[in-house]
Write an enzyme that holds these catalytic residues in place. Structure first.
Site, PDB file in Angstrom:
ATOM      1  N   CYS A 176     -17.244  99.312 -60.446  1.00 42.32           N
ATOM      2  CA  CYS A 176     -17.589  97.212 -59.963  1.00 42.32           C
ATOM      3  C   CYS A 176     -18.650  98.352 -59.104  1.00 42.32           C
ATOM      4  O   CYS A 176     -18.843  99.242 -58.271  1.00 42.32           O
ATOM      5  CB  CYS A 176     -16.398  97.184 -58.548  1.00 42.32           C
ATOM      6  SG  CYS A 176     -16.711  95.649 -57.238  1.00 42.32           S
ATOM      7  N   TYR A 198     -22.714  87.845 -63.979  1.00 47.17           N
ATOM      8  CA  TYR A 198     -21.112  86.947 -63.650  1.00 47.17           C
ATOM      9  C   TYR A 198     -21.176  86.217 -64.142  1.00 47.17           C
ATOM     10  O   TYR A 198     -20.434  85.328 -64.486  1.00 47.17           O
ATOM     11  CB  TYR A 198     -20.884  87.512 -62.473  1.00 47.17           C
ATOM     12  CG  TYR A 198     -20.803  88.972 -61.891  1.00 47.17           C
ATOM     13  CD1 TYR A 198     -19.628  89.637 -62.530  1.00 47.17           C
ATOM     14  CD2 TYR A 198     -21.726  89.622 -61.647  1.00 47.17           C
ATOM     15  CE1 TYR A 198     -19.380  91.140 -62.680  1.00 47.17           C
ATOM     16  CE2 TYR A 198     -21.251  91.106 -61.648  1.00 47.17           C
ATOM     17  CZ  TYR A 198     -20.347  91.676 -62.219  1.00 47.17           C
ATOM     18  OH  TYR A 198     -19.760  93.534 -61.759  1.00 47.17           O
TER      19      TYR A 198
HETATM   20  N1  LIG Z   1     -17.889  89.431 -52.744  1.00 47.56           N
HETATM   21  C1  LIG Z   1     -16.986  90.439 -53.313  1.00 47.56           C
HETATM   22  C2  LIG Z   1     -16.630  90.964 -54.484  1.00 47.56           C
HETATM   23  C3  LIG Z   1     -15.911  91.472 -55.180  1.00 47.56           C
HETATM   24  C4  LIG Z   1     -15.582  91.491 -55.940  1.00 47.56           C
HETATM   25  O1  LIG Z   1     -15.178  90.664 -56.771  1.00 47.56           O
HETATM   26  N2  LIG Z   1     -15.069  93.398 -56.611  1.00 47.56           N
HETATM   27  C5  LIG Z   1     -14.570  92.332 -58.030  1.00 47.56           C
HETATM   28  C6  LIG Z   1     -14.171  94.134 -59.041  1.00 47.56           C
HETATM   29  S1  LIG Z   1     -16.283  94.277 -59.033  1.00 47.56           S
HETATM   30  C7  LIG Z   1     -13.137  92.656 -57.940  1.00 47.56           C
HETATM   31  O2  LIG Z   1     -12.023  93.425 -56.776  1.00 47.56           O
HETATM   32  N3  LIG Z   1     -12.434  91.786 -58.479  1.00 47.56           N
HETATM   33  C8  LIG Z   1     -11.000  91.784 -58.685  1.00 47.56           C
HETATM   34  C9  LIG Z   1     -10.422  90.146 -58.540  1.00 47.56           C
HETATM   35  O3  LIG Z   1     -11.592  89.496 -58.395  1.00 47.56           O
HETATM   36  O4  LIG Z   1      -9.401  89.423 -58.766  1.00 47.56           O
HETATM   37  C10 LIG Z   1     -17.986  91.678 -52.371  1.00 47.56           C
HETATM   38  O5  LIG Z   1     -19.274  91.551 -52.681  1.00 47.56           O
HETATM   39  O6  LIG Z   1     -17.119  92.810 -51.629  1.00 47.56           O
END
Ligand SMILES: N[C@@H](CCC(=O)N[C@@H](CS)C(=O)NCC(=O)O)C(=O)O
Length: 340
Positions: free
Chosen positions: A53, A184
């Site tokens: 990630c 994204y």
């Molecule tokens: N705004 C968050 C975004 C984090 C994010 O989108 N992480 C993804 C992995 S790259 C995730 O955990 N996705 C799971 C989901 O959205 O359910 C940050 O920057 O910490």
């Protein structure tokens, strides 16, 4: 991808609206003025951050450069994506501070707040003493960790010093919308026009970065800052994941000579090369059901160890909390070997 509603997991997703990907706001952000002191409480704080990630990656890099590995344990979730992110290969894991075994990340969120509604994302900064998520927003976690005083354990470097904060914020903003998040918006778009618009924005941002970095060692000049640490994870995934799998671009990072040399300059900093596995990132996206893969075999990755030659632009410096500068090279030479 699914999310939690009132503490209960639901498979239904709301991130795509009218064909466009809308990133959900992170629920937990800390605005505390009281800095964490993990050196005094080395078992209290924990970082849960995925290997593939990019948002987790920026936090992992900062953790290493701040020398926090010994006092901020890192847990990298792995396992099948059923009910979102699994933590321990689908097996129960007792997270410090919880009194139950947790299989899915969303169970940590609803352990901390049984009425939690929102996404269960990584990275997470977890407080085992107070049994709470301090923050699940990478930009915020970076600032919290940057505030940690290393109290003589390592040079007290800061990556978002108050004297540069406005320039850092302004730089972060256009890179977030034009690259970090635009990939994204392109990759998850369910409408071709939206994907193409995002692709154009990405290409314009790469050109702007390449031009800026033809004259400056780092984004803000000779000092390595938070903006560079936030950009690196996107550059590191560009040729492996974003260009071929998300956006469908023929351009590669290697087509932007200054940006490519800059990326290698960052890669050469101890702790950074070992923070990224290009093939693992490709595989993780290629196998995901979100991205439609037209290329079944991994691309050939360029050689990130080719000398970058960026010393010709300027010396590389880091800023200390006191406002003094130190040389990045000197800092790297003293870097503890265990950090790699
Ligand atoms: N705004 C968050 C975004 C984090 C994010 O989108 N992480 C993804 C992995 S790259 C995730 O955990 N996705 C799971 C989901 O959205 O359910 C940050 O920057 O910490």
């Amino acid at each position: 991808m699914g999310q939690v509603v009132n503490g209960v997991w639901q498979d239904a997703d709301t991130t795509i609206q009218n064909g466009a990907y809308e990133r959900a706001q992170s629920i937990y952000k800390s605005h505390s003025l009281e800095p964490l002191n993990p050196f005094r409480e080395p078992t209290r704080y924990h970082l849960i951050a995925s290997e593939t990630c990019p948002w987790s990656h920026r936090v992992r890099i900062l953790r290493v450069l701040k020398g926090l590995q010994g006092v901020l344990p890192l847990y990298m979730p792995h396992g099948p994506r059923i009910e979102g992110i699994s933590l321990n290969e689908g097996l129960p894991w007792s997270i410090p501070g919880t009194d139950q075994s947790i299989v899915h990340l969303h169970q940590l969120y609803s352990f901390a707040d049984p009425n939690y509604s929102g996404r269960s994302t990584v990275p997470v900064l977890w407080d085992a003493k107070e049994k709470r998520v301090i923050s699940n927003e990478s930009a915020n976690i970076m600032r919290i960790l940057d505030e940690v005083s290393t109290e003589g354990h390592q040079s007290d470097v800061v990556f978002a010093p108050s004297s540069l904060i406005h320039r850092i914020d302004e730089t972060n903003d256009w890179i977030y919308s034009g690259l970090n998040n635009a990939v994204y918006r392109a990759g998850f778009a369910e409408c071709e026009t939206i994907r193409q618009d995002a692709a154009i924005e990405i290409l314009e941002t790469l050109i702007k970065l390449d031009k800026r970095l033809s004259k400056r060692r780092f984004l803000l000049g000779k000092i390595l800052t938070e903006s560079d640490l936030r950009l690196f994870p996107s550059l590191a995934r560009f040729d492996a994941v974003y260009a071929p799998l998300f956006v469908g671009l023929d351009y590669r990072l290697t087509d932007y000579p200054s940006l490519w040399a800059y990326a290698r300059d960052l890669y050469s900093i101890p702790g950074i090369a070992s923070s990224i596995d290009f093939l693992k990132n490709w595989l993780s996206s290629a196998e995901s059901d979100v991205v439609s893969v037209s290329v079944p075999t991994p691309p050939t990755f360029p050689d990130w160890t080719i000398p970058h030659g960026r010393e010709l632009l300027s010396e590389a410096r880091l800023m200390l909390r006191s406002g003094e500068h130190i040389s990045l090279q000197g800092f790297c030479e003293e870097f503890p070997a265990t950090s790699i």
